[in-house]
Design a protein around this motif. Structure first.
Motif, mmCIF file in Angstrom:
data_model
loop_
_atom_site.group_PDB
_atom_site.id
_atom_site.type_symbol
_atom_site.label_atom_id
_atom_site.label_comp_id
_atom_site.label_asym_id
_atom_site.label_seq_id
_atom_site.Cartn_x
_atom_site.Cartn_y
_atom_site.Cartn_z
ATOM 1 N N PHE A 147 5.741 0.133 5.531
ATOM 2 C CA PHE A 147 5.359 1.240 4.653
ATOM 3 C C PHE A 147 5.035 0.738 3.245
ATOM 4 O O PHE A 147 4.255 1.344 2.528
ATOM 5 C CB PHE A 147 6.393 2.366 4.678
ATOM 6 C CG PHE A 147 7.358 2.437 3.531
ATOM 7 C CD1 PHE A 147 6.954 2.849 2.273
ATOM 8 C CD2 PHE A 147 8.699 2.140 3.725
ATOM 9 C CE1 PHE A 147 7.859 2.937 1.225
ATOM 10 C CE2 PHE A 147 9.607 2.227 2.685
ATOM 11 C CZ PHE A 147 9.178 2.621 1.433
ATOM 12 N N LEU A 148 5.580 -0.411 2.853
ATOM 13 C CA LEU A 148 5.292 -0.971 1.531
ATOM 14 C C LEU A 148 4.017 -1.810 1.508
ATOM 15 O O LEU A 148 3.500 -2.120 0.443
ATOM 16 C CB LEU A 148 6.460 -1.848 1.067
ATOM 17 C CG LEU A 148 7.745 -1.136 0.692
ATOM 18 C CD1 LEU A 148 8.876 -2.142 0.515
ATOM 19 C CD2 LEU A 148 7.560 -0.314 -0.568
ATOM 20 N N SER B 177 1.026 -1.290 -0.861
ATOM 21 C CA SER B 177 1.238 -1.552 -2.284
ATOM 22 C C SER B 177 1.260 -3.046 -2.593
ATOM 23 O O SER B 177 1.215 -3.434 -3.752
ATOM 24 C CB SER B 177 2.553 -0.930 -2.740
ATOM 25 O OG SER B 177 3.645 -1.593 -2.107
ATOM 26 N N TYR C 147 11.203 -3.839 -3.521
ATOM 27 C CA TYR C 147 11.706 -2.470 -3.509
ATOM 28 C C TYR C 147 13.187 -2.435 -3.897
ATOM 29 O O TYR C 147 13.612 -1.573 -4.674
ATOM 30 C CB TYR C 147 11.477 -1.879 -2.118
ATOM 31 C CG TYR C 147 11.843 -0.440 -1.953
ATOM 32 C CD1 TYR C 147 11.002 0.565 -2.424
ATOM 33 C CD2 TYR C 147 13.005 -0.071 -1.290
ATOM 34 C CE1 TYR C 147 11.326 1.908 -2.247
ATOM 35 C CE2 TYR C 147 13.331 1.262 -1.108
ATOM 36 C CZ TYR C 147 12.485 2.247 -1.595
ATOM 37 O OH TYR C 147 12.815 3.566 -1.419
ATOM 38 N N ASP D 237 7.055 8.128 -5.577
ATOM 39 C CA ASP D 237 6.023 8.239 -4.542
ATOM 40 C C ASP D 237 6.483 7.681 -3.198
ATOM 41 O O ASP D 237 5.984 8.090 -2.154
ATOM 42 C CB ASP D 237 4.742 7.514 -4.971
ATOM 43 C CG ASP D 237 4.056 8.207 -6.136
ATOM 44 O OD1 ASP D 237 4.381 9.376 -6.435
ATOM 45 O OD2 ASP D 237 3.198 7.555 -6.766
ATOM 46 N N THR D 238 7.421 6.743 -3.214
ATOM 47 C CA THR D 238 7.875 6.122 -1.968
ATOM 48 C C THR D 238 9.124 6.784 -1.395
ATOM 49 O O THR D 238 9.540 6.446 -0.290
ATOM 50 C CB THR D 238 8.151 4.618 -2.152
ATOM 51 O OG1 THR D 238 9.153 4.439 -3.155
ATOM 52 C CG2 THR D 238 6.894 3.860 -2.515
ATOM 53 N N ALA E 282 8.495 8.247 2.046
ATOM 54 C CA ALA E 282 8.331 7.204 3.065
ATOM 55 C C ALA E 282 9.684 6.580 3.408
ATOM 56 O O ALA E 282 9.959 6.288 4.575
ATOM 57 C CB ALA E 282 7.352 6.135 2.587
#
Length: 141
Positions: free
Chosen positions: A26-27, A30, A37, A104-105, A108
């Motif tokens: 999911f990262l 970016s 993270y 924003d994450t 997710a």
């Protein structure tokens, strides 16, 4: 002879791998990884931290922290500033862009957790979380 799945340590290891894979996927957009993270999440709980503190608290090699912070600075998510306590030292602080990225994450991150813990009901999730915190003990503080 016992199978691998009879060993709780092995199961925790496998779950950790799976969790890391899900978070990293999911990262991926970016350009960040789970280690980045983790640094951002830690910085969100402080007014800034010395790199050696990040290393100790997150359990990462000090040389790895330098590269992670460099990456985060390039993205504008963190910056090094003079320490208010000792101008010779520099602390790492989360920027507004970093806070925005974390916001924003959040969704997710919840999706990853839900995928990992899908077979558990809410009470079991709470119990698992409490047990993991107890097992981790001071290793997380």
């Amino acid at each position: 002879m016992r199978g691998l799945h009879a060993d709780a340590g092995y199961l925790l290891y496998r779950l950790g791998l799976r969790s890391g894979q899900l978070f990293n996927s999911f990262l991926q957009e970016s350009g960040l990884r789970l280690r980045h993270y983790a640094v951002l999440r830690f910085l969100a709980t402080t007014q800034g931290a010395l790199q050696r503190e990040l290393s100790a608290r997150l359990g990462y090699d000090p040389s790895a922290i330098v590269g992670l912070v460099d990456d985060l600075e390039k993205l504008g998510f963190a910056e090094r500033r003079p320490s208010p306590d000792d101008r010779r030292s520099r602390i790492v602080v989360l920027t507004e862009e970093g806070r925005d990225f974390l916001r924003d994450t959040d969704e997710a991150g919840v999706r990853v957790t839900n995928e990992l813990l899908g077979p558990l009901d809410p009470a079991e999730r709470e119990t698992l979380h409490a047990l993991l915190l107890r097992i981790a003990g001071d290793g997380l503080s």
